[in-house]
Motif scaffolding. Structure first.
Motif, short mmCIF file in Angstrom:
data_model
loop_
_atom_site.label_atom_id
_atom_site.label_comp_id
_atom_site.label_asym_id
_atom_site.label_seq_id
_atom_site.Cartn_x
_atom_site.Cartn_y
_atom_site.Cartn_z
N ALA A 9 0.84 -1.20 0.00
CA ALA A 9 0.00 0.00 0.00
C ALA A 9 0.87 1.25 0.00
O ALA A 9 0.55 2.24 -0.66
CB ALA A 9 -0.94 -0.02 1.21
N GLU A 10 1.98 1.20 0.71
CA GLU A 10 2.91 2.34 0.76
C GLU A 10 3.52 2.60 -0.61
O GLU A 10 3.62 3.76 -1.04
CB GLU A 10 4.00 2.06 1.80
N ASP A 11 3.95 1.54 -1.30
CA ASP A 11 4.53 1.69 -2.63
C ASP A 11 3.50 2.24 -3.61
O ASP A 11 3.81 3.12 -4.42
CB ASP A 11 5.09 0.37 -3.14
N GLN A 12 2.29 1.74 -3.55
CA GLN A 12 1.23 2.23 -4.45
C GLN A 12 0.90 3.68 -4.16
O GLN A 12 0.68 4.47 -5.08
CB GLN A 12 -0.03 1.37 -4.34
N GLU A 14 2.96 5.93 -3.05
CA GLU A 14 4.06 6.74 -3.59
C GLU A 14 3.94 6.86 -5.11
O GLU A 14 4.19 7.93 -5.67
CB GLU A 14 5.42 6.15 -3.20
N ILE A 15 3.56 5.80 -5.78
CA ILE A 15 3.35 5.86 -7.23
C ILE A 15 2.23 6.83 -7.56
O ILE A 15 2.36 7.66 -8.47
CB ILE A 15 3.04 4.44 -7.78
N ASP A 16 1.15 6.77 -6.81
CA ASP A 16 0.02 7.68 -7.03
C ASP A 16 0.41 9.13 -6.75
O ASP A 16 0.03 10.04 -7.49
CB ASP A 16 -1.17 7.28 -6.15
N ARG A 17 1.19 9.34 -5.72
CA ARG A 17 1.66 10.69 -5.35
C ARG A 17 2.53 11.27 -6.46
O ARG A 17 2.37 12.43 -6.86
CB ARG A 17 2.42 10.61 -4.02
N THR A 18 3.46 10.47 -6.96
CA THR A 18 4.34 10.91 -8.03
C THR A 18 3.55 11.24 -9.29
O THR A 18 3.82 12.24 -9.96
CB THR A 18 5.41 9.84 -8.33
#
Length: 131
Positions: A9-12, A14-18
């Motif tokens: 969930a954390e990696d996803q 960060e991808i969404d934030r970027t």
């Protein structure tokens, strides 16, 4: 057999934030800062300001139309940098543009760059020789 990789969930997040930051950076750059939902400033270096008006118009068009994002020039995927060239009187002018993300006072980097209420962008355009 194909291996399926599941993101945390954390990696996803960060991808969404970027992706959100990249979208905002594109909107700011493409509208030349005219969209009030993404606030900031556009600045040019002395080397760019010394060019002809025609060259400056070509530069503006090239920055607004830039879409050549690659792993080399956009390793973080946030669309904060571009390298390009324009011609002026038959001479190639090599340039960079970059977007920096600041707090609302333009003093420090933004702690939440995806939050347009807390972030101000500065798009800087320079000749490569000025970097």
């Amino acid at each position: 057999m194909t291996e399926v990789t599941t993101l945390s969930a954390e990696d996803q997040a960060e991808i969404d934030r970027t992706a959100k930051i990249a979208e905002q950076n594109d909107l700011f750059r493409i509208t030349w800062g005219a969209d009030p939902s993404v606030q900031g400033q556009i600045v040019v270096t002395q080397g760019v300001s010394a060019l002809s008006v025609i060259a400056q118009m070509r530069i503006m068009g090239a920055v607004k139309g830039f879409a050549t994002f690659t792993e080399d020039n956009d390793p973080y995927g946030d669309h904060t940098f571009g390298a390009f060239e324009v011609t002026d009187e038959g001479k190639a002018i090599l340039l960079f543009w970059k977007i920096d993300l600041y707090d609302t006072d333009y003093t420090f980097g933004s702690d939440t760059p995806e939050d347009t209420d807390a972030t101000r962008r500065v798009l800087t355009i320079m000749q490569r020789s000025e970097y």
